[in-house]
Design a protein around this motif. Structure first.
Motif, short mmCIF file in Angstrom:
data_model
loop_
_atom_site.label_atom_id
_atom_site.label_comp_id
_atom_site.label_asym_id
_atom_site.label_seq_id
_atom_site.Cartn_x
_atom_site.Cartn_y
_atom_site.Cartn_z
N LEU A 63 10.55 0.50 9.61
CA LEU A 63 9.26 0.54 10.11
C LEU A 63 9.52 2.61 9.41
O LEU A 63 7.79 3.13 9.24
N ASP A 64 10.89 2.94 9.48
CA ASP A 64 11.05 4.33 9.02
C ASP A 64 11.80 4.57 6.97
O ASP A 64 12.16 4.02 6.89
N PHE A 65 10.78 5.16 6.93
CA PHE A 65 11.45 6.01 5.45
C PHE A 65 10.87 7.40 5.70
O PHE A 65 10.57 7.90 6.08
N VAL A 66 12.27 7.86 3.70
CA VAL A 66 12.37 8.84 3.78
C VAL A 66 11.68 8.61 2.17
O VAL A 66 12.59 8.28 1.26
N PHE A 67 10.80 9.71 1.54
CA PHE A 67 10.58 9.67 0.30
C PHE A 67 10.34 11.04 0.15
O PHE A 67 10.30 12.25 0.89
N TYR A 68 10.26 11.18 -1.72
CA TYR A 68 10.71 13.07 -1.66
C TYR A 68 10.68 12.70 -3.49
O TYR A 68 10.94 11.97 -4.22
N ARG A 69 10.93 14.47 -4.12
CA ARG A 69 10.55 14.22 -4.95
C ARG A 69 11.00 15.65 -6.04
O ARG A 69 10.79 16.46 -4.57
N GLU A 70 11.20 15.87 -7.01
CA GLU A 70 12.35 16.83 -7.22
C GLU A 70 13.37 17.97 -6.36
O GLU A 70 13.62 18.53 -6.33
N ALA A 103 0.92 -1.00 -0.06
CA ALA A 103 0.17 -0.37 0.18
C ALA A 103 1.10 1.06 -0.54
O ALA A 103 0.16 2.22 -0.87
N LEU A 104 2.15 1.35 1.29
CA LEU A 104 2.99 2.03 1.17
C LEU A 104 3.51 2.59 -0.56
O LEU A 104 3.52 3.36 -0.86
N TYR A 105 4.37 1.64 -1.14
CA TYR A 105 4.77 2.07 -2.65
C TYR A 105 3.89 2.21 -3.51
O TYR A 105 4.57 2.37 -4.19
N ARG A 106 2.65 1.59 -3.69
CA ARG A 106 1.72 2.16 -4.18
C ARG A 106 1.23 3.24 -4.35
O ARG A 106 1.05 4.42 -5.43
N PHE A 107 1.60 3.74 -3.71
CA PHE A 107 1.13 5.33 -2.76
C PHE A 107 2.15 6.42 -3.75
O PHE A 107 1.76 7.80 -4.15
N ALA A 108 3.58 5.63 -3.26
CA ALA A 108 4.53 6.36 -3.33
C ALA A 108 4.36 6.60 -4.77
O ALA A 108 4.94 7.67 -5.50
N ARG A 109 4.55 5.33 -5.35
CA ARG A 109 4.07 5.59 -7.32
C ARG A 109 3.44 6.71 -7.83
O ARG A 109 3.46 6.68 -8.61
#
Length: 267
Positions: A229-236, A201-207
């Motif tokens: 449990l801990d992640f950092v996602f980013y764009r641009e 669900a998390l990876y689908r959301f990020a995508r």
């Protein structure tokens, strides 16, 4: 009756201020209140840490050592104790906390410490379906030196739930704001992604949101059932450095990520 969701803002020399969710999303392309950039140059340092309600020794020294050069500190399970508020207001221009639940003395929840005043602040809460306690998230925005607006999402995801309905429900309002925002994004925190369903669900959301995951080569992130449990996602943005700091000052290890804020990263 559900309690009203709000953030508490702490600024040095000023009384704590209650901030309610805005009536409209971040107005893309429209005039925003003028604000100083979150960083004076192209380098943006971010510290992400579930601080375990400051229950262990040395949490303050970890913050003082690794947080002092960071323009953004995203804490989860942060209790607004006098020591933490004093650290936040002494080292940062603004600290915003979303009280998820009130402990005997001090509220606990996500807290974002920033080297600039946010020009946008949207607190969010989601109730744990089994324990009936709440988890919180906070969306803030800060100007970058190049004129773009950085949206920052600090999240502590619901933990005890059957299936992923409530988990996905918590991500829903965040997704609406990210989809509405035309610009760079950092989304980080404790996602409690301890099952295959939650990870998917998390990876689908990020995508869907066009977010990329920060990778840690020497990965000492806290795990449950073999999953981080801990992640950092980013764009641009561009990742120039990423590390996991090993400490006993919490049951989670802090994540330290350095971004270059100029230009977008090519996939």
């Amino acid at each position: 009756m559900r309690k009203k969701t709000y953030a508490m803002r702490y600024v040095a020399g000023q009384p704590a201020e209650r901030i309610f969710p805005p009536s409209a999303m971040l107005p893309v392309g429209q005039a925003l209140p003028p604000g100083a950039p979150i960083t004076p140059g192209v380098t943006l340092r971010v510290l992400v840490w579930n601080i375990f309600k400051q229950q262990r020794a040395d949490w303050l020294s970890v913050l003082q050592t690794f947080g002092k050069d960071a323009q953004l500190v995203l804490l989860q399970e942060a209790q607004t104790t006098p020591e933490l508020v004093r650290f936040a207001t002494s080292n940062y221009l603004a600290a915003d906390q979303v009280p998820a639940f009130v402990l005997p003395q001090h509220p606990s929840g996500v807290m974002t410490l920033a080297a600039a005043h946010p020009v946008y602040c949207c607190p969010l809460r989601e109730r744990e379906p089994l324990l009936r306690l709440a988890k919180s998230a906070l969306i803030t925005a800060y100007p970058l030196p190049d004129g773009r607006m950085l949206m920052v999402v600090n999240i502590h995801a619901v933990n005890f739930s059957l299936g992923i309905d409530v988990y996905s429900k918590q991500l829903g309002p965040i997704g609406e704001q990210l989809a509405h925002h035309n610009g760079p994004v950092i989304m980080a925190g404790d996602f409690n992604a301890w099952s295959r369903q939650r990870m998917n669900a998390l990876y689908r959301f990020a995508r869907d949101m066009g977010l990329r995951e920060v990778r840690f080569t020497d990965d000492h992130r806290r795990k449950a059932f073999g999953r981080p449990l801990d992640f950092v996602f980013y764009r641009e943005l561009q990742v120039t450095e990423a590390s996991v700091l090993v400490t006993r000052a919490s049951d989670h290890n802090p994540l330290l990520v350095e971004f270059a804020s100029s230009g977008s990263e090519t996939p």
